[in-house]
Write an enzyme that holds these catalytic residues in place. Structure first.
Site, PDB file in Angstrom:
ATOM      1  N   ASP A  28      44.537  72.913  26.352  1.00 38.61           N
ATOM      2  CA  ASP A  28      44.766  71.463  26.369  1.00 38.61           C
ATOM      3  C   ASP A  28      46.058  71.156  27.121  1.00 38.61           C
ATOM      4  O   ASP A  28      47.072  71.852  26.964  1.00 38.61           O
ATOM      5  CB  ASP A  28      44.845  70.926  24.929  1.00 38.61           C
ATOM      6  CG  ASP A  28      44.671  69.423  24.868  1.00 38.61           C
ATOM      7  OD1 ASP A  28      43.642  68.959  24.344  1.00 38.61           O
ATOM      8  OD2 ASP A  28      45.571  68.698  25.362  1.00 38.61           O
ATOM      9  N   ASN A  85      36.628  65.241  17.520  1.00 36.55           N
ATOM     10  CA  ASN A  85      36.900  63.814  17.360  1.00 36.55           C
ATOM     11  C   ASN A  85      35.692  63.020  17.846  1.00 36.55           C
ATOM     12  O   ASN A  85      35.184  63.260  18.937  1.00 36.55           O
ATOM     13  CB  ASN A  85      38.142  63.437  18.167  1.00 36.55           C
ATOM     14  CG  ASN A  85      39.401  64.108  17.652  1.00 36.55           C
ATOM     15  OD1 ASN A  85      39.539  64.339  16.451  1.00 36.55           O
ATOM     16  ND2 ASN A  85      40.318  64.441  18.549  1.00 36.55           N
ATOM     17  N   VAL A  94      38.014  61.568  25.500  1.00 44.13           N
ATOM     18  CA  VAL A  94      37.205  62.054  26.621  1.00 44.13           C
ATOM     19  C   VAL A  94      35.744  62.114  26.158  1.00 44.13           C
ATOM     20  O   VAL A  94      35.420  62.884  25.246  1.00 44.13           O
ATOM     21  CB  VAL A  94      37.670  63.442  27.107  1.00 44.13           C
ATOM     22  CG1 VAL A  94      36.764  63.946  28.221  1.00 44.13           C
ATOM     23  CG2 VAL A  94      39.118  63.380  27.586  1.00 44.13           C
ATOM     24  N   HIS A  98      33.636  68.046  22.786  1.00 44.62           N
ATOM     25  CA  HIS A  98      34.482  69.235  22.858  1.00 44.62           C
ATOM     26  C   HIS A  98      35.028  69.532  21.479  1.00 44.62           C
ATOM     27  O   HIS A  98      35.234  68.629  20.662  1.00 44.62           O
ATOM     28  CB  HIS A  98      35.625  69.037  23.858  1.00 44.62           C
ATOM     29  CG  HIS A  98      36.379  67.762  23.660  1.00 44.62           C
ATOM     30  ND1 HIS A  98      35.884  66.547  24.103  1.00 44.62           N
ATOM     31  CD2 HIS A  98      37.559  67.496  23.052  1.00 44.62           C
ATOM     32  CE1 HIS A  98      36.750  65.596  23.787  1.00 44.62           C
ATOM     33  NE2 HIS A  98      37.760  66.143  23.140  1.00 44.62           N
ATOM     34  N   HIS A 100      38.217  71.108  19.574  1.00 49.49           N
ATOM     35  CA  HIS A 100      39.601  71.567  19.653  1.00 49.49           C
ATOM     36  C   HIS A 100      39.735  72.832  18.797  1.00 49.49           C
ATOM     37  O   HIS A 100      39.264  72.872  17.659  1.00 49.49           O
ATOM     38  CB  HIS A 100      40.558  70.518  19.086  1.00 49.49           C
ATOM     39  CG  HIS A 100      40.569  69.215  19.833  1.00 49.49           C
ATOM     40  ND1 HIS A 100      41.589  68.837  20.667  1.00 49.49           N
ATOM     41  CD2 HIS A 100      39.682  68.188  19.844  1.00 49.49           C
ATOM     42  CE1 HIS A 100      41.343  67.636  21.167  1.00 49.49           C
ATOM     43  NE2 HIS A 100      40.183  67.215  20.682  1.00 49.49           N
TER      44      HIS A 100
HETATM   45  P1  5GP Z   1      39.858  63.952  22.445  1.00 51.48           P
HETATM   46  O1  5GP Z   1      41.017  63.017  22.253  1.00 51.48           O
HETATM   47  O2  5GP Z   1      38.766  63.308  23.257  1.00 51.48           O
HETATM   48  O3  5GP Z   1      39.359  64.593  21.190  1.00 51.48           O
HETATM   49  O4  5GP Z   1      40.436  65.180  23.276  1.00 51.48           O
HETATM   50  C1  5GP Z   1      40.665  65.127  24.636  1.00 51.48           C
HETATM   51  C2  5GP Z   1      41.718  66.155  24.945  1.00 51.48           C
HETATM   52  O5  5GP Z   1      41.712  66.408  26.342  1.00 51.48           O
HETATM   53  C3  5GP Z   1      43.143  65.733  24.578  1.00 51.48           C
HETATM   54  O6  5GP Z   1      43.681  66.625  23.618  1.00 51.48           O
HETATM   55  C4  5GP Z   1      43.888  65.767  25.908  1.00 51.48           C
HETATM   56  O7  5GP Z   1      45.199  66.248  25.786  1.00 51.48           O
HETATM   57  C5  5GP Z   1      43.021  66.695  26.742  1.00 51.48           C
HETATM   58  N1  5GP Z   1      43.081  66.427  28.170  1.00 51.48           N
HETATM   59  C6  5GP Z   1      42.995  65.204  28.772  1.00 51.48           C
HETATM   60  N2  5GP Z   1      43.066  65.341  30.103  1.00 51.48           N
HETATM   61  C7  5GP Z   1      43.197  66.670  30.347  1.00 51.48           C
HETATM   62  C8  5GP Z   1      43.325  67.427  31.568  1.00 51.48           C
HETATM   63  O8  5GP Z   1      43.313  66.905  32.678  1.00 51.48           O
HETATM   64  N3  5GP Z   1      43.455  68.776  31.430  1.00 51.48           N
HETATM   65  C9  5GP Z   1      43.474  69.391  30.212  1.00 51.48           C
HETATM   66  N4  5GP Z   1      43.611  70.734  30.202  1.00 51.48           N
HETATM   67  N5  5GP Z   1      43.335  68.702  29.052  1.00 51.48           N
HETATM   68  C10 5GP Z   1      43.208  67.359  29.129  1.00 51.48           C
END
Ligand code: 5GP
Length: 112
Positions: A28, A85, A94, A98, A100
């Site tokens: 992440d 999430n 996003v 996915h 975590h």
């Molecule tokens: P969500 O909030 O949808 O559960 O998780 C999305 C995750 O994607 C977040 O923890 C965020 O830090 C990670 N993320 C967003 N953009 C990028 C990126 O460009 N590269 C990487 N490696 N992680 C990303």
């Protein structure tokens, strides 16, 4: 294409730590723990709430690969937490399902 599809296609750089024909995992960009890896199905499922019976095998594969990714990240013995999430209040940012994988320190419960 989603952000994560672009990472899988190497259009956006990321530290990919695991990949097979169905899923891939990368660190992440904004880690919330010493180890914070995202494990992602290659086939787009926007979120768990949109998954169907057709996704059963893929979701099973995803979950079964989490311990392997944790082992590779060095947290298999100390422990880790899986988080998915879903939707606004769940903290989804996003829209590409996915998981975590968090570890490397004791994690508080309940989560914030
Ligand atoms: P969500 O909030 O949808 O559960 O998780 C999305 C995750 O994607 C977040 O923890 C965020 O830090 C990670 N993320 C967003 N953009 C990028 C990126 O460009 N590269 C990487 N490696 N992680 C990303």
């Amino acid at each position: 294409m989603t952000l994560f599809e672009k990472i899988a296609a190497r259009q956006i750089p990321a530290d990919i730590v695991y990949e097979d024909d169905q899923v891939f995992a990368f660190r992440d960009i904004n880690p919330q723990a010493p180890v914070h890896v995202l494990l992602v199905p290659k086939r787009l499922i926007p979120r768990l709430g949109g998954a169907t019976d057709a996704d059963q095998a893929l979701l099973g594969h995803l979950l079964l690969k989490a311990p392997e990714v944790a082992r590779r990240a060095g947290i298999a013995d100390t422990g880790y937490r899986l988080v998915i999430n879903n939707g606004r209040d769940g903290g989804e940012t996003v829209p590409h399902l996915h998981c975590h994988i968090l570890g490397g320190r004791p994690l508080a419960w309940p989560p914030g």
